[in-house]
Design an enzyme around this catalytic site. Sequence first.
Site, PDB file in Angstrom:
ATOM      1  N   GLU A  35      82.812  70.787 -51.634  1.00 37.15           N
ATOM      2  CA  GLU A  35      81.815  71.818 -51.321  1.00 37.15           C
ATOM      3  C   GLU A  35      82.356  73.193 -51.710  1.00 37.15           C
ATOM      4  O   GLU A  35      82.304  74.150 -50.941  1.00 37.15           O
ATOM      5  CB  GLU A  35      81.464  71.793 -49.825  1.00 37.15           C
ATOM      6  CG  GLU A  35      80.879  70.487 -49.360  1.00 37.15           C
ATOM      7  CD  GLU A  35      80.263  70.561 -47.965  1.00 37.15           C
ATOM      8  OE1 GLU A  35      80.045  71.668 -47.449  1.00 37.15           O
ATOM      9  OE2 GLU A  35      80.007  69.484 -47.403  1.00 37.15           O
ATOM     10  N   GLU A  42      82.895  66.136 -41.255  1.00 37.64           N
ATOM     11  CA  GLU A  42      83.247  67.113 -40.221  1.00 37.64           C
ATOM     12  C   GLU A  42      83.413  66.491 -38.831  1.00 37.64           C
ATOM     13  O   GLU A  42      82.863  66.973 -37.848  1.00 37.64           O
ATOM     14  CB  GLU A  42      82.200  68.239 -40.191  1.00 37.64           C
ATOM     15  CG  GLU A  42      82.106  68.950 -41.527  1.00 37.64           C
ATOM     16  CD  GLU A  42      80.938  69.928 -41.645  1.00 37.64           C
ATOM     17  OE1 GLU A  42      80.236  70.137 -40.660  1.00 37.64           O
ATOM     18  OE2 GLU A  42      80.737  70.465 -42.745  1.00 37.64           O
TER      19      GLU A  42
HETATM   20  O1  9MR Z   1      73.882  74.103 -47.862  1.00 35.12           O
HETATM   21  C1  9MR Z   1      73.304  73.502 -46.713  1.00 35.12           C
HETATM   22  C2  9MR Z   1      72.219  74.395 -46.172  1.00 35.12           C
HETATM   23  O2  9MR Z   1      71.133  74.471 -47.080  1.00 35.12           O
HETATM   24  C3  9MR Z   1      71.740  73.866 -44.817  1.00 35.12           C
HETATM   25  O3  9MR Z   1      70.821  74.787 -44.257  1.00 35.12           O
HETATM   26  C4  9MR Z   1      72.925  73.670 -43.903  1.00 35.12           C
HETATM   27  C5  9MR Z   1      72.451  73.161 -42.570  1.00 35.12           C
HETATM   28  O4  9MR Z   1      73.423  72.640 -41.778  1.00 35.12           O
HETATM   29  O5  9MR Z   1      73.838  72.781 -44.495  1.00 35.12           O
HETATM   30  C6  9MR Z   1      74.386  73.295 -45.667  1.00 35.12           C
HETATM   31  O6  9MR Z   1      75.372  72.415 -46.177  1.00 35.12           O
HETATM   32  C7  9MR Z   1      76.480  72.130 -45.344  1.00 35.12           C
HETATM   33  C8  9MR Z   1      76.943  70.732 -45.685  1.00 35.12           C
HETATM   34  O7  9MR Z   1      75.885  69.842 -45.546  1.00 35.12           O
HETATM   35  C9  9MR Z   1      78.113  70.321 -44.809  1.00 35.12           C
HETATM   36  N1  9MR Z   1      79.199  71.270 -44.871  1.00 35.12           N
HETATM   37  C10 9MR Z   1      78.828  72.668 -44.680  1.00 35.12           C
HETATM   38  C11 9MR Z   1      77.687  73.067 -45.602  1.00 35.12           C
HETATM   39  C12 9MR Z   1      77.333  74.513 -45.427  1.00 35.12           C
HETATM   40  O8  9MR Z   1      76.813  74.727 -44.153  1.00 35.12           O
END
Ligand code: 9MR
Length: 385
Positions: free
Chosen positions: A276, A171
């Site tokens: 994802e 990102e």
């Molecule tokens: O699924 C993840 C969630 O449990 C966390 O709280 C969150 C915190 O930033 O991150 C989520 O995963 C993210 C991923 O690492 C990067 N792309 C977006 C995903 C959804 O937020």
Amino acid sequence: MKNFPKLLIVLLAVTALASCADKKPATLAEAFKGKFTIGATLNKGVYSGTDTAAANLVIRQFSSITAENCMKQENIQPEKGKFYWDEAEAFVSFGEKYDKEIIGHNLVWHSQMARWFAFEDGAKFEFIPGQRPVFPPYCSKEEFLERMHDHITTLVSHFKGRVDVWEVCNEILEDDGTFRKSPYYNILGEEFVYLAFQWAHEADPDARLYLNDYNMHIPAKVDTYVRLVKELQSRGLRVDAVGMQEHLDINNPTVEEFETSLNKIAATGVKVYITEWDMSALPNPYLMSAEITNRFEYTPETDPYKEGLSAEQSKLWNNRVQSFVECYLKHADVIDRWTQWGTTDATSWKNGFPIHGRTDYPLLFDRACQPKPVVNWIIANAQKF
Ligand code: 9MR
């Protein structure tokens, strides 16, 4: 007569081989064999063994696993120089035990960055509710380079030969294709991308490496990724793929938009990972994205399927997923992996995003770990493509 036992053995072997070839896939992993790996993203419950139903589902249905949170910087190096390996070790061991492709998520990400990482030693943070946070000054460029090198090298070397694929940068762009003004960019400019790939490769030359982002259907965004891949290639740096996150909703984006971006990436010669994937079944208050700073207020109208998805919405969801899967299968020569973000609807992050406390249905398996209709369709049809 002397030859009879030999003949019988040959006959039995031929019959066994023929029945193996005829064997229809019974799981997603079998359905996608020879096409691409199919992944799930694991939280602690799965790899620590407390959520046995989800663990069994992953063991049986999926061929690849991604770390949902345990390898993120704020978890793995929350204090300078102190690495906490236990959870990541449990995740990797789970993958090794069940022979899964193992994906490390991630090395560079502005979010869930350790609080100390970009700022002067001992910097004080003041967060006053309702006010914009005021950050302390960044550390020097030299210091930041050292910290970044140390984080990437330590993490990748620790799992050298055990993690198959590292997501190097996550990102790093805005939707308009410009660089996100993260500490990485503010301190180092675009060079941080090339350094991160160089250091990851030096730490484990066999690991596959990729860039990753959401909203990859936006032309300006994917175009910059294409430029970055070409730049990495022209500098002789290893880059294996671009990850398209694919946090979809029930209307956006279209399959055609996805396909256009995929073709642009494929033209550079690298692979595409769908990293994802999920598809929300709920109304979306804004044009889909995974920008986690976007939040909206809960009202009952935003949460219409609390007691279960309606038959109509379920049909819509399954049909839309099927049309994406048909496109993935059509491009199986370019796509190397399709990973859903989570294991079942029960623990998906979408229940809390972009509105907290809703009941969403974004993944391939429901709250009882049962396959949605589209999963049965995939298992029956994927090998026909
Ligand atoms: O699924 C993840 C969630 O449990 C966390 O709280 C969150 C915190 O930033 O991150 C989520 O995963 C993210 C991923 O690492 C990067 N792309 C977006 C995903 C959804 O937020």
